[in-house]
Scaffold this active site. Sequence first.
Site, PDB file in Angstrom:
ATOM      1  N   ASP A  59      24.712   3.586 -25.683  1.00  0.00           N
ATOM      2  CA  ASP A  59      25.757   4.235 -24.885  1.00  0.00           C
ATOM      3  C   ASP A  59      25.291   4.375 -23.439  1.00  0.00           C
ATOM      4  OD1 ASP A  59      27.639   5.844 -23.710  1.00  0.00           O
ATOM      5  OD2 ASP A  59      27.348   7.563 -25.030  1.00  0.00           O
ATOM      6  N   GLU A 111      -1.068   2.206  -6.318  1.00  0.00           N
ATOM      7  CA  GLU A 111      -2.099   3.208  -6.576  1.00  0.00           C
ATOM      8  C   GLU A 111      -1.410   4.564  -6.713  1.00  0.00           C
ATOM      9  OE1 GLU A 111      -4.660   3.015  -3.189  1.00  0.00           O
ATOM     10  OE2 GLU A 111      -5.513   1.064  -3.733  1.00  0.00           O
ATOM     11  N   GLU A 120      -1.323   8.350  -7.438  1.00  0.00           N
ATOM     12  CA  GLU A 120      -2.151   9.562  -7.517  1.00  0.00           C
ATOM     13  C   GLU A 120      -1.416  10.643  -8.301  1.00  0.00           C
ATOM     14  OE1 GLU A 120      -4.311   8.977  -3.161  1.00  0.00           O
ATOM     15  OE2 GLU A 120      -2.300   9.869  -3.293  1.00  0.00           O
ATOM     16  N   GLU A 175      -9.506  12.765  -6.411  1.00  0.00           N
ATOM     17  CA  GLU A 175      -8.939  12.520  -5.094  1.00  0.00           C
ATOM     18  C   GLU A 175      -9.211  13.710  -4.168  1.00  0.00           C
ATOM     19  OE1 GLU A 175      -7.707  10.852  -2.798  1.00  0.00           O
ATOM     20  OE2 GLU A 175      -7.426   8.870  -3.660  1.00  0.00           O
ATOM     21  N   GLU A 202      -7.045   9.944  -9.448  1.00  0.00           N
ATOM     22  CA  GLU A 202      -6.445   8.614  -9.353  1.00  0.00           C
ATOM     23  C   GLU A 202      -7.209   7.675 -10.271  1.00  0.00           C
ATOM     24  OE1 GLU A 202      -6.166   4.926  -6.201  1.00  0.00           O
ATOM     25  OE2 GLU A 202      -5.963   6.941  -5.384  1.00  0.00           O
ATOM     26  N   HIS A 258       0.255   4.196  -2.804  1.00  0.00           N
ATOM     27  CA  HIS A 258      -0.082   3.106  -1.885  1.00  0.00           C
ATOM     28  C   HIS A 258       0.156   1.789  -2.612  1.00  0.00           C
ATOM     29  CE1 HIS A 258      -3.241   6.187  -0.276  1.00  0.00           C
ATOM     30  NE2 HIS A 258      -1.997   6.512   0.073  1.00  0.00           N
ATOM     31  N   ARG A 287      -6.667   4.254   7.830  1.00  0.00           N
ATOM     32  CA  ARG A 287      -5.789   4.899   6.869  1.00  0.00           C
ATOM     33  C   ARG A 287      -4.740   5.812   7.510  1.00  0.00           C
ATOM     34  NH1 ARG A 287     -10.091   3.431   3.767  1.00  0.00           N
ATOM     35  NH2 ARG A 287      -9.658   3.067   1.552  1.00  0.00           N
ATOM     36  N   GLU A 299      -1.406  -3.280   2.603  1.00  0.00           N
ATOM     37  CA  GLU A 299      -1.260  -2.053   1.805  1.00  0.00           C
ATOM     38  C   GLU A 299      -0.308  -1.115   2.528  1.00  0.00           C
ATOM     39  OE1 GLU A 299      -3.778   1.933   0.466  1.00  0.00           O
ATOM     40  OE2 GLU A 299      -4.697   0.428   1.763  1.00  0.00           O
ATOM     41  N   ARG A 313       1.243   2.392   2.825  1.00  0.00           N
ATOM     42  CA  ARG A 313       0.680   3.665   2.404  1.00  0.00           C
ATOM     43  C   ARG A 313       1.701   4.804   2.312  1.00  0.00           C
ATOM     44  NH1 ARG A 313      -4.540   4.293   2.200  1.00  0.00           N
ATOM     45  NH2 ARG A 313      -4.537   6.438   2.983  1.00  0.00           N
TER      46      ARG A 313
END
Length: 475
Positions: free
Chosen positions: A56, A135, A137, A218, A225, A274, A345, A363, A365
């Site tokens: 459904d 990634e 966390e 972390e 992580e 990330h 970063r 990457e 972030r």
Amino acid sequence: MGKFVNNVAEFFKFCEENDVEFVDLRFTDIKGAWHHLTYRMSAVNEDNLTNGFPFDGSSIEAWQPINKSDMILKPDVETAFLDPFTADSTVIVICDVYDIYKGELYEKCPRSIAKKALEYLNESGLGDVAYFGPENEFFIFDDVKIVDNINEAGYKVSSDEGEWADNEDIEGGNIAHRPRTKGGYFPVMPTDSMVDLRAEMMQVLEEVGLEVVLGHHEVAQAQGEIGIKFGTLVEAADNVQKYKYVVKMVAHLNGKTATFMPKPLFGDNGNGMHTHQSIWKDGKNLFYKDGEYGNLSETALHYVGGIFKHARAVAAFTNASTNSYKRLIPGFEAPSILTYSSQNRSASCRIPYGAGEAATRIEMRFPDSTACPYLAFAAMMMAGLDGIKNKEVPVGPMDEDLFELSLDEIREKGIPQLPHTLRGSLEALIRDNDFLKPVFTQEFIDTYQHYKFETQVWPDEARPTAYEFKSTFSC
């Protein structure tokens, strides 16, 4: 690790070898939540594995109306794995949703959208495979209390790792070894109290077919992580669903609770997703060019440029909750400044260090785990491909600490930013969605933004907060 089953014949052999009693059909809704429907093994045959199982669709939020509720779950038998948590032997199979009225994969099924995105990549001639490495966390808490009434609202989370527990009475004694705010990156035991819990999660993740690389504490208190090997777009999204299921269940069975909520703690780092990405064709990594900045090719830079050009709309999928934007503030390793950098970063796009051709990637972030992974990965790839087609050039590279810049300095440098609210991202999606159209239908985009306004934006905007009482009550 990897696949346990390659076809229908192997599926039945796998079930026989493992004395399977139940087949659990899993599918993902518009917000990224897993749902399931369980059949007795005796009721499963080659015909319904091939042609699908009815269910459904009107009972799933933002899907079918009640007068057109019949839909089909089509199992992807190659995703089969044993559920490590059920009392009776159960095999889980991830499914796509099929629309019987249009005779095609359902346009509101996130996994089906992700599959269409991969088909589009092949048809475009820009590549033949897209690799994604998320990634995710998470926080592990001992207790969570939530109040949301007409005259009161609030929450309280508890963790023996939290510095707020310094003066609490704890059974067995207060050990006093704690990561404290922003102090959780890589301490050993006893400060890192989650070593055994993460190890159990890592072992169970391997049992369900994921290739685990590492696990660690972390930056924030009670935060962890676990690193999983990358996969193709759909495979990586499947793995996110398995990963979240395992982390939550292992925590639950140990008397704790896990959350992927982006910002549960004020003043400490939040949870991100990330996402590493690369596009390949004929066995060659199109993002690699030796000797260039970060070994990134022009194709890779155009891909980044496309994501940044459409980032305000993409954020509606990658940062899909009002809470997401409480994480995206300077100083908490959650960049909202749309530039790229090698190893930096504080930039929204980081180029990992020391990558040769096989490992060169970008990457992003800013995404977080409130995203439906199928939609988030597909939206980023579609924006990136649009950037390649139109040769979009991103701002950068910028190797300075961008968190130190004032808003005026960011504007002076001409660096675009992500929206500051979910409303802002949804309004951007309404204005900017043509780049998604080869894969996302207008009906889906309309449904998605309406659903997010109704379930996230308007309820959040209507509620007073504790801080508003603190700052405004005496007006």
